[in-house]
Structures are given as C-alpha cells and as structure tokens.
Design an enzyme around this catalytic site. Structure first.
Site, PDB file in Angstrom:
ATOM      1  N   GLU A 112       0.800  -1.218   0.000  1.00  0.00           N
ATOM      2  CA  GLU A 112       0.000   0.000   0.000  1.00  0.00           C
ATOM      3  C   GLU A 112       0.840   1.279   0.000  1.00  0.00           C
ATOM      4  O   GLU A 112       0.952   1.982   1.011  1.00  0.00           O
ATOM      5  CB  GLU A 112      -0.955   0.007   1.202  1.00  0.00           C
ATOM      6  CG  GLU A 112      -1.951  -1.133   1.172  1.00  0.00           C
ATOM      7  CD  GLU A 112      -2.938  -1.113   2.332  1.00  0.00           C
ATOM      8  OE1 GLU A 112      -3.898  -1.888   2.287  1.00  0.00           O
ATOM      9  OE2 GLU A 112      -2.738  -0.331   3.286  1.00  0.00           O
TER      10      GLU A 112
ATOM     11  N   GLU B 209      -5.851  -8.008   0.317  1.00  0.00           N
ATOM     12  CA  GLU B 209      -6.339  -7.877   1.693  1.00  0.00           C
ATOM     13  C   GLU B 209      -7.804  -7.511   1.639  1.00  0.00           C
ATOM     14  O   GLU B 209      -8.227  -6.722   0.792  1.00  0.00           O
ATOM     15  CB  GLU B 209      -5.620  -6.770   2.477  1.00  0.00           C
ATOM     16  CG  GLU B 209      -4.238  -7.057   2.968  1.00  0.00           C
ATOM     17  CD  GLU B 209      -3.670  -5.875   3.766  1.00  0.00           C
ATOM     18  OE1 GLU B 209      -4.473  -5.144   4.401  1.00  0.00           O
ATOM     19  OE2 GLU B 209      -2.450  -5.693   3.747  1.00  0.00           O
TER      20      GLU B 209
END
Length: 601
Positions: free
Chosen positions: A287, A503
């Site tokens: 991320e 995720e």
C-alpha cells in the site's frame, strides 16, 4: 525592570561584544572590544587549541552518512526507542498437534451467514486461483529487539511519539509470531488454508537498513519458508510493510530522499535471490498510498531529523510516493530482466470503490478525482500510456509533485505483472461547489483531492454495517466490491491482465470490550462481511468475466493495528494478548467453508 537598569544592561552587552570573526582560544589572545570595561580570561598553560564554529540546525545537510555498524551503534538506535517489553515466549516453540476438530458454529443454534447471490450454486473460481490469509511483520511478530534486529520507524513511533497510537500499545510482543510461527503454520494447515501472505522485516535482515546482514534474522526466515513448504502452504511474501529501518531516517530521511531507492533495492535483491525458488508471487511494497495517511504525518523536524526541507504534509506525501514507486520499479525491472525470475511481481494498492452520489456532472468529476489521487497516483504511471502521473495530479499539484525523467518513466511503465488491491470498503462521491477555488489554493480545505466522499447513501442511510468506531472509515459494502472490480478492469486500468485481492477484512464493533471469549467468537458482522465479499468476487468472475486471480483475508489473527493499536481486532482468530492463545472465530469457518464450496477445483 526599571528603565535605568535596562539602559545599564544594554550598555554592558554592547561593551561586551567582540569581533564577528570566530576567535581561536588557547595559545592566543582575545581581548574585549575597544572601550569595554569587561574582559574575559583565556586558558593558559595548556597545549590544547580551541576553535569555534557557528551552529544552525536549520542548515543541516541532506545526509548524515553512517558507516558505523557496531554493536554500540545498534545500542544507540535502541536507546532512541527506549525500553522494550518482553513477552511470555522468548524462544522458538515446536508445534503441538492441532485438534482433529474445533468448536465451530455448525454445532450451535445460529446458522452460518447465507449466500448473498442466489445463483452461484455449483460455481467455482479458476483452477489457478490463489487464496489464503495475510499478516505483516510488525503487526504480529513481536520479539522487537531480539536476535540482532534493528529498530524500525514503528518501534520508534509507538514508543516515543505521544498519541501516535490511540491505546499506547506497541508491537513489542503482540502475537509473538516470531517464536510461535510453527504452531501458527500448523493451525493453517489443519483448517485447510493453502496460502500465507506475510511481510519480511527489513531491519531483521539489515539492522541498519544497509551495511552488514544479520545472520540470525536470515536463519529465522529460512525456517519460516521451510516450515511453510513442509506443511504444503505457499508463501506470498511482501518485502516492505511500513517498517523502515530507523537508521535510514537518522541518516537521510528515508523515503524523503532518493538514496532510499538503492537501499531498498539492495535489501530486496538479497531476499528475492534467497527465496525465489519457493515463491510464485512477490509483492514489493504494501500500500504505497500510506505515504498519504501515515508517512506524511511522521514527526519530521521534531522527533525525527529534517532533511531536504521535507516536513509533515503534502510535500512528504508526494516525495515519499515518488521514491516508493521508483524503488518498486527498480526491483521489478531487475527481477525480470537481469535475475530472470519465474514468478510474478507487483505492489499492493490501498483503494476503495467510489460511486457517484447522483447523475450530476460534478459528482462524476469527484469520482474520478478520488480515484486519481489514490489509485491513479501509483497506477497510471504503471498501466497508462506514458509512464507518468495523471494529468489531474500534475495540474493540481504543480511543482509539489516530483517529475519523472524519461528514463524513470520507462522504468515505471509496465513494472507490475498484475493489479493488486486491498478493497476494504466503498463510498459515495459528491462534487464540491468550489472546485476551482480548491484546486488553485494549496491551503484550501480538502486540497489536493478537492472531491467529496461519504459513507452514507444519497437518501442519507448508511452504505452498510459499520465496523469498530476506532476505524470509522470502514463499512461492509459487498455490492461495492463487485462494482469496484468491474471499474478497475473496464474503466480505470483496462490493460491490467488480472486482479488479485490482497487484503480484505473487518473490525467487529467493540470486540476488544467483549466481557469474555464466548461473547467474542461469534463475530457476526465479520462473518457476514466475508460471505458477502466472497460472493461478490465470485459473481464478478463468473457473471462479469473479470479476471480475479486471488484473495487473501485480513487477518490470520488479531494484531497491532498501527495508530489504533491492539484495541481494534481484525483477526479471524481471537488473540489473548496475555497468554498468546489463538482461538478460531465464526468468521474463520465462514471463510474456509466458502472456499470449500466455491474454491478452485
């Protein structure tokens, strides 16, 4: 102070002024200014020569290179962090046999959450679909200071910076996965989980971020990989999940300086060369959007050194993002062109679905601006035609946004083999009435996105069930996931060959406040979240022809959730933070049972 006193003091100070040229002390004489009645003694009878220098910390250089890789230097770094807690387990534990069956909802008086989409019976994901659970090093490993590890930025932040973590907890101990990994892997095998997404701690391998390798850290991860292979579980490693070695902040400001690209490359090359024969899927960066909502809030100039004049805020955000993308691209190019790696490589995106609040053109503009400043920021250079940032960012940010050279554009373009996304939730997007005023003024509220979003539908009702109040941004929006996967492939980045959901997970409301384990195990909203998201994912594959290649649920068990600490729980297993026992929740069985029914054949 009386006026006559002020005059006397001023006269005394004026009389005491000496030459602006730095004097030399010892074996030399410096006298007071002419007419002064005050004199000062110089040292005599010693051979030492003293010198002077004007000091101004605002004139610090852009780097303070460290070539000291000694135990003393490592101790100094840990002294920056402060005392480290030690958990009940301090050595690697051999696994005990897992039970033949676990307590689960099928024996109770409440049924499993039913399917959201009624026409999926008999449908399956593709044969090569990857599925499993995920975690990250700092969030579960504990053993913060053990076996030669150097401190990371999160060791420092959680210990030293007031209110950095809401409940004042740290990653010192958490789940002690560093010592209990064998049992955790045995549990995954026992419940039928085939893939484990985990990150490797950079400062365990390179305690100083660069320099010598720590053999104890390498031996640990050697055994983690070996244990996974022995149990038939495929590793999906992440090279960096926000635990930058602290020394790199001391030396040059870490992701605020171009030097980070080479230091990350050096670390990544070692890890990939050692474990590539065991890995099909690599992730360089977790991320990179964290440069916005985490890195840009790091305390540069207060608790951390200030280099390159990069303080908190928008400059830190886009400087960090720029070097993060270049670091990823350099590793990816090497992996395919020099190392000739046989696997796939990408970075993991943080991003969520945006739907227009109405048919008004301003709302459509807001949708695109929201996407541009989250996903376009990193992915337009990779998947777009030019290897450069979206025009929206360039027009809004001007010279705040670093510029790529032509060589860097070529490096970044095409540097991902697939699109990886962590799509936790969704939003409705709405236009703001003063868009031009916002985009032209960096001090304007909402700059630089200049786009509205909310967790309420147009009629004012919530978009879905809410998560724990400590993560107020998170709502369960399974219908939004299907729309999001369609948007990624059909609208935002049509050239992506496949999409992996790396995720997704949910924080059960007030779970940390449950009075006992019995009350916590039937995590109904989390079970509902997984059932709905997985149904929507399958529908996107079989009904919309979206090439989804994998899904990793977050998280294997409760963990340290960054600024929220351990007071927020995302785990499919309940973690007792005192004795470290892990107990499966209803959501784990919902997750595994879904793949038993619809997983790859």
């Amino acid at each position: 102070m009386k006026n006559s006193t002020r005059v006397a003091v001023a006269a005394l100070l004026q009389a005491a002024q000496v030459s602006a040229h730095p004097p030399t002390y010892g074996n030399a004489t410096t006298s007071a200014a002419a007419g002064s009645s005050v004199t000062f003694a110089n040292p005599t009878g010693v051979s030492t020569t003293y010198s002077t220098k004007s000091f101004d910390p605002s004139l610090a250089s852009t780097q303070l290179p460290n070539n000291d890789f000694s135990n003393e230097r490592l101790a100094f770094l840990w002294n920056q962090v402060g005392p480290i807690a030690t958990g009940p387990v301090t050595t690697t534990v051999s696994p005990t046999p897992e039970p033949t069956a676990y307590g689960n909802p099928s024996n109770g008086l409440h049924p499993y959450v039913p399917s959201y989409v009624g026409n999926l019976s008999g449908e399956h994901l593709p044969a090569d679909f990857i599925w499993g659970v995920a975690s990250s090093a700092y969030q579960i490993e504990g053993a913060a200071k053990d076996e030669g590890k150097g401190p990371s930025i999160w060791d420092f932040l959680s210990h030293r910076v007031a209110k950095q973590v809401a409940d004042n907890t740290t990653g010192d101990v958490v789940a002690s996965h560093y010592y209990l990994y064998k049992q955790d892997i045995a549990r995954m095998k026992a419940v039928g989980i085939p893939e484990f997404g985990f990150s490797i701690s950079w400062p365990r391998i390179f305690p100083f971020g660069s320099g010598p390798i720590n053999p104890e850290g390498v031996a640990h991860y050697d055994d983690v990989f070996a244990e996974l292979v022995k149990n038939g579980i495929k590793p999906s490693p992440v090279l960096f999940h926000w635990d930058t070695p602290l020394e790199l902040f001391n030396s040059y400001g870490a992701w605020s300086d171009a030097k980070i690209v080479d230091d990350f490359f050096n670390y990544a090359v070692f890890i990939i060369q050692r474990y590539d024969h065991l890995v099909d899927t690599w992730f360089t960066i977790n991320e990179p959007q964290y440069c916005n909502w985490q890195y840009s809030y790091y305390p540069f100039g207060t608790y951390l050194p200030l280099y390159n004049n990069v303080t908190q805020g928008i400059k830190a955000r886009f400087t960090c993002g720029h070097y993060t993308l270049l670091a990823h691209a350099k590793v990816a190019k090497w992996y395919h062109e020099e190392f000739k790696g046989q696997g796939k490589i990408s970075f993991k995106n943080s991003g969520n679905y945006f739907e227009a609040n109405s048919t008004a053109p301003a709302d459509a503009v807001s949708v695109q601006r929201n996407y541009d400043f989250v996903l376009g920021w990193f992915n337009y250079p990779v998947w777009g035609p030019s290897g450069d940032y979206p025009q929206t960012l360039k027009d809004t940010l001007g010279d705040i946004l670093p510029a790529f050279t032509e060589a860097e554009k070529a490096l970044v373009k095409g540097s991902c083999d697939f699109f990886a996304i962590d799509p936790y939730t969704g939003y409705y997007a709405f236009g703001i009435p003063d868009l031009e005023a916002c985009t032209s003024n960096s001090s304007y509220p909402g700059y630089p996105e200049c786009a509205g979003s909310a967790s309420t539908a147009p009629d004012g009702f919530p978009i879905g069930p809410s998560a724990d109040p400590a993560v107020s941004w998170l709502y369960s929006t399974p219908v939004g996931l299907r729309k999001f996967l369609n948007a990624i492939k059909k609208t935002l980045f049509p050239t992506v060959p496949s999409i992996m959901v790396t995720e997704f997970g949910f924080a059960e409301p007030f779970e940390s406040q449950m009075p006992n384990l019995n009350a916590a195990l039937w995590d109904l909203r989390r079970a509902d979240y997984y059932q709905g998201y997985l149904d929507s994912m399958l529908a996107a594959v079989v009904e919309d022809d979206i090439p989804v290649s994998g899904a990793l649920g977050w998280a294997i068990f409760d963990n340290f959730e960054w600024g929220s600490g351990t007071n927020v729980r995302f785990g499919m297993q309940y973690l007792n933070y005192s004795d470290l026992t892990r107990t499966p929740k209803a959501s784990l069985f919902t997750f595994v049972n879904w793949f038993t029914e619809h997983g790859p054949q």
